[in-house]
Write a protein that holds these residues in place. Structure first.
Motif, PDB file in Angstrom:
ATOM      1  N   ALA A 295       0.825  -1.206   0.000  1.00  0.00           N
ATOM      2  CA  ALA A 295       0.000   0.000   0.000  1.00  0.00           C
ATOM      3  C   ALA A 295       0.859   1.255   0.000  1.00  0.00           C
ATOM      4  O   ALA A 295       0.496   2.269  -0.616  1.00  0.00           O
ATOM      5  N   LEU A 296       2.012   1.225   0.660  1.00  0.00           N
ATOM      6  CA  LEU A 296       2.893   2.389   0.690  1.00  0.00           C
ATOM      7  C   LEU A 296       3.419   2.719  -0.702  1.00  0.00           C
ATOM      8  O   LEU A 296       3.427   3.883  -1.122  1.00  0.00           O
ATOM      9  N   PHE A 297       3.844   1.705  -1.438  1.00  0.00           N
ATOM     10  CA  PHE A 297       4.353   1.938  -2.790  1.00  0.00           C
ATOM     11  C   PHE A 297       3.238   2.459  -3.706  1.00  0.00           C
ATOM     12  O   PHE A 297       3.429   3.403  -4.475  1.00  0.00           O
ATOM     13  N   LEU A 298       2.051   1.840  -3.623  1.00  0.00           N
ATOM     14  CA  LEU A 298       0.925   2.300  -4.436  1.00  0.00           C
ATOM     15  C   LEU A 298       0.517   3.721  -4.056  1.00  0.00           C
ATOM     16  O   LEU A 298       0.163   4.531  -4.925  1.00  0.00           O
ATOM     17  N   SER A 299       0.578   4.014  -2.770  1.00  0.00           N
ATOM     18  CA  SER A 299       0.188   5.348  -2.321  1.00  0.00           C
ATOM     19  C   SER A 299       1.131   6.414  -2.866  1.00  0.00           C
ATOM     20  O   SER A 299       0.686   7.504  -3.255  1.00  0.00           O
ATOM     21  N   PHE A 300       2.426   6.115  -2.908  1.00  0.00           N
ATOM     22  CA  PHE A 300       3.342   7.113  -3.466  1.00  0.00           C
ATOM     23  C   PHE A 300       3.070   7.337  -4.945  1.00  0.00           C
ATOM     24  O   PHE A 300       3.149   8.463  -5.440  1.00  0.00           O
ATOM     25  N   GLY A 301       2.756   6.270  -5.665  1.00  0.00           N
ATOM     26  CA  GLY A 301       2.396   6.447  -7.067  1.00  0.00           C
ATOM     27  C   GLY A 301       1.176   7.337  -7.239  1.00  0.00           C
ATOM     28  O   GLY A 301       1.127   8.191  -8.137  1.00  0.00           O
ATOM     29  N   LEU A 302       0.178   7.179  -6.354  1.00  0.00           N
ATOM     30  CA  LEU A 302      -1.001   8.035  -6.420  1.00  0.00           C
ATOM     31  C   LEU A 302      -0.677   9.476  -6.038  1.00  0.00           C
ATOM     32  O   LEU A 302      -1.213  10.420  -6.622  1.00  0.00           O
ATOM     33  N   ALA A 345      14.132  -3.928   7.382  1.00  0.00           N
ATOM     34  CA  ALA A 345      13.857  -4.023   5.943  1.00  0.00           C
ATOM     35  C   ALA A 345      13.561  -2.639   5.370  1.00  0.00           C
ATOM     36  O   ALA A 345      12.805  -1.858   5.964  1.00  0.00           O
ATOM     37  N   PHE A 346      14.174  -2.346   4.230  1.00  0.00           N
ATOM     38  CA  PHE A 346      13.982  -1.026   3.608  1.00  0.00           C
ATOM     39  C   PHE A 346      13.819  -1.151   2.100  1.00  0.00           C
ATOM     40  O   PHE A 346      14.042  -0.191   1.364  1.00  0.00           O
ATOM     41  N   SER A 347      13.412  -2.314   1.630  1.00  0.00           N
ATOM     42  CA  SER A 347      13.324  -2.533   0.188  1.00  0.00           C
ATOM     43  C   SER A 347      12.268  -1.627  -0.453  1.00  0.00           C
ATOM     44  O   SER A 347      12.494  -1.090  -1.549  1.00  0.00           O
ATOM     45  N   VAL A 348      11.128  -1.445   0.197  1.00  0.00           N
ATOM     46  CA  VAL A 348      10.082  -0.602  -0.384  1.00  0.00           C
ATOM     47  C   VAL A 348      10.505   0.859  -0.378  1.00  0.00           C
ATOM     48  O   VAL A 348      10.294   1.587  -1.358  1.00  0.00           O
ATOM     49  N   VAL A 386      20.735  -6.034  -5.896  1.00  0.00           N
ATOM     50  CA  VAL A 386      21.470  -7.299  -5.818  1.00  0.00           C
ATOM     51  C   VAL A 386      22.277  -7.375  -4.529  1.00  0.00           C
ATOM     52  O   VAL A 386      22.349  -8.418  -3.872  1.00  0.00           O
ATOM     53  N   ARG A 387      22.871  -6.239  -4.150  1.00  0.00           N
ATOM     54  CA  ARG A 387      23.702  -6.213  -2.940  1.00  0.00           C
ATOM     55  C   ARG A 387      22.884  -6.541  -1.692  1.00  0.00           C
ATOM     56  O   ARG A 387      23.317  -7.303  -0.822  1.00  0.00           O
ATOM     57  N   PHE A 388      21.689  -5.975  -1.596  1.00  0.00           N
ATOM     58  CA  PHE A 388      20.850  -6.190  -0.409  1.00  0.00           C
ATOM     59  C   PHE A 388      19.783  -7.259  -0.636  1.00  0.00           C
ATOM     60  O   PHE A 388      18.894  -7.413   0.200  1.00  0.00           O
ATOM     61  N   GLN A 389      19.858  -7.951  -1.775  1.00  0.00           N
ATOM     62  CA  GLN A 389      18.961  -9.062  -2.083  1.00  0.00           C
ATOM     63  C   GLN A 389      17.491  -8.645  -1.967  1.00  0.00           C
ATOM     64  O   GLN A 389      16.673  -9.301  -1.336  1.00  0.00           O
ATOM     65  N   SER A 390      17.189  -7.528  -2.605  1.00  0.00           N
ATOM     66  CA  SER A 390      15.822  -7.005  -2.633  1.00  0.00           C
ATOM     67  C   SER A 390      15.265  -7.201  -4.037  1.00  0.00           C
ATOM     68  O   SER A 390      15.712  -6.545  -4.984  1.00  0.00           O
TER      69      SER A 390
END
Length: 562
Positions: A295-302, A345-348, A386-390
């Protein structure tokens, strides 16, 4: 004498009784011995004769059959009330219409009957839930909420029995009661029905002077409150409903009555919702099953879409859109670094930062300049993923790099000192850098990246380098005649193939040797099918003599190497 006879007869009878008793005891002992011997004989006969080792079979237990579907429960308890409650409501509606047409039911009575029907349905719904009839009870509770709101709507909009402010307050009270009921019974379906009705409340209030502050404030606060409640009680469907449906009334309001003064208010509501998601993602150390990070990623797109739609299309407001993207990029870069230091975790967050920078570069730079910038950003983002395997960051970086590559490929080189030349140089350099990273990085080996990716990058690098060199050659020789242009370009291709072969021999890489030989044959095909029809006989001779000598010399070089 009589006494003696009697004693003798008595002794005789005693002896007879003793014989009978001994005979009875013998029969009892015999029967007990037979009963004790029978189980042993049965066990002995019931045991199968042992098979030889090669004839014994492995016993495989049969799988338990799946329990039969309880059609009676599915039809009678689940679907029957759902279908026939609609039938009942239709019948009530037709009866109500007939009574109204006959003049028996006035307008106030109609509304009171609707409220009474809602109360009756609510009472019956609670009673059914207490009797463990969950499906029927939830249907009745949802129907009670709908009938109550429709009754208030009729009293306000159709019959004008109550003013706007009172209708608004009664709407809110009915929505609050429905939410309380959904939480008390932990019913996500009832919560989602309440959500849809709650978003429609401003459209069910008749106002001659609509107030955008009241509209946007109500929609924003309602969305935030419902998202927090859904998060608290783990209602995944209600959570995404509260998140996504907010934008529909905002879009409808924008299309119906959009003024320049309303833009900050609409954007503020969208940003507040995004900040709620941003805060919950930071405060909760682990992502719940609700899916907050999605939802956070979608919200930023909106947020980006709303900002561009409101401010990114007019010349005087474009600067705000640029600064908003730059600010979001810095915020998410800083957040990603802080989460990394906290070992969380900080991938998003880093993917959102990549996306924000991507949008900023496309908006600020021209097409011939954006390609090189996107290549650099995409390459860095891909390496970080690749470095952080995300996996999400890898996808973001790969998409950014691919779009940047398309920008470069669709803008060929015409002049040496141009943006296109620099972009092509960056393309070749970044592919070489990615190849070196994938070959040497320990994190790549730990993430089990297949070796064919490195091989793909190697081939792409050699091919794009040849295209780059060819464009530079054409740009330098565009003032010469066609014969000399063909001659010089073919010579450059041959030299490029020779250099690859020599480099492969020097570093002892058979793949480089094969690529150089392949390019040498490609040069021959170019001369035959492209150069021969357009060049003079003298140039043909030079091309064939030169290429033939190069081929023989390279072959001789391999013999010496061997």
């Amino acid at each position: 004498m009589d006494l003696e006879l009697r004693v003798a007869a008595l002794e005789k009878k005693v002896k007879e009784l003793e014989l009978l008793l001994d005979h009875a005891l013998d029969r009892k002992a015999t029967s007990e011995s037979l009963h004790s011997a029978m189980p042993a004989l049965l066990d002995e006969h019931s045991q199968p004769t042992p098979r030889p080792a090669f004839q014994q079979e492995t016993f495989i237990p049969a799988a338990e059959p799946a329990p039969p579907r309880d059609w009676e429960h599915l039809i009678a308890r689940v679907w029957l009330p759902r279908i026939f409650v609609i039938v009942f409501l239709l019948g009530v509606l037709w009866g109500f219409t007939a009574a109204v047409s006959a003049g028996f039911i006035t307008e106030p009575v109609r509304c009171l009957l609707g409220v009474a029907a809602a109360g009756l349905m609510y009472w019956q719904g609670e009673a059914q839930l207490k009797r463990k009839r969950a499906a029927l009870g939830q249907v009745l509770l949802g129907g009670a909420s709908g009938v109550l709101i429709l009754s208030l709507f009729a009293a306000h909009m159709l019959f004008e029995l109550i003013p706007s402010w009172l209708a608004f307050v009664l709407y809110i009270l009915s929505i609050a009661a429905s939410v309380f009921t959904a939480i008390r019974h932990h019913s996500q379906a009832l919560m989602m029905i309440t959500l849809l009705a709650g978003y429609l409340v401003p459209f069910m209030v008749d106002s001659s002077h609509p107030n955008m502050w009241v509209f946007a404030g109500y929609e924003g606060l309602f969305s935030i409150a419902m998202m927090l409640l859904s998060l608290r009680y783990a209602f995944r469907g209600a959570y995404f409903t509260a998140f996504g449906v907010l934008h529909l009334p905002l879009i409808i309001s924008t299309l119906l009555s959009h003024t320049a003064s309303d833009r900050p208010l609409l954007l503020t509501v969208v940003i507040l919702q995004h900040l709620l998601l941003f805060s919950t993602a930071l405060l909760r150390s682990e992502d719940s099953r609700i899916g907050q990070r999605i939802a956070l990623f979608l919200s930023f797109g909106l947020v980006a879409a709303w900002t561009y739609g409101l401010y990114g299309t007019t010349g005087s407001d474009k600067l705000l859109y640029e600064w908003m993207l730059a600010l979001w990029s810095l915020v998410y870069i800083g957040t990603s670094y802080w989460l990394y230091r906290q070992k969380r975790a900080f991938s998003v967050q880093i993917s959102i930062a990549t996306f924000s920078i991507f949008l900023w570069l496309i908006f600020v730079l021209h097409a011939d300049q954006a390609g090189s910038a996107l290549l650099v950003e995409g390459g860095i983002a891909l390496c970080l993923g690749v470095r952080f395997q995300s996996r999400l960051q890898q996808i973001s970086g790969a998409l950014t790099y691919f779009i940047g590559m398309l920008f470069v490929l669709f803008h060929p080189i015409h002049d040496i000192g141009s943006h296109e030349t620099f972009a092509w140089f960056v393309l070749v350099a970044t592919i070489g850098g990615l190849y070196a990273f994938f070959r040497s990085s320990a994190s790549v080996r730990e993430s089990h990246v297949p070796a064919r990716i490195s091989l793909l990058l190697l081939w792409m690098g050699f091919i794009l380098l040849l295209v780059f060199v060819s464009q530079l050659t054409n740009a330098l020789t565009k003032g010469l005649g066609d014969d000399y242009q063909h001659l010089i370009l073919s010579g450059v291709w041959a030299i490029y193939a020779v250099l690859l072969i020599v480099a492969g021999l020097f570093v002892r890489k058979a793949k480089a040797n094969l690529i150089g030989i392949l390019f040498l044959f490609v040069t021959l095909l170019k001369i035959i099918f492209i150069d021969l029809p357009d060049v003079s006989t003298a140039i043909r001779a030079i091309l064939f003599i030169g290429l033939g000598a190069i081929g023989v010399g390279i072959s001789r070089l391999f013999y010496k190497r061997k």
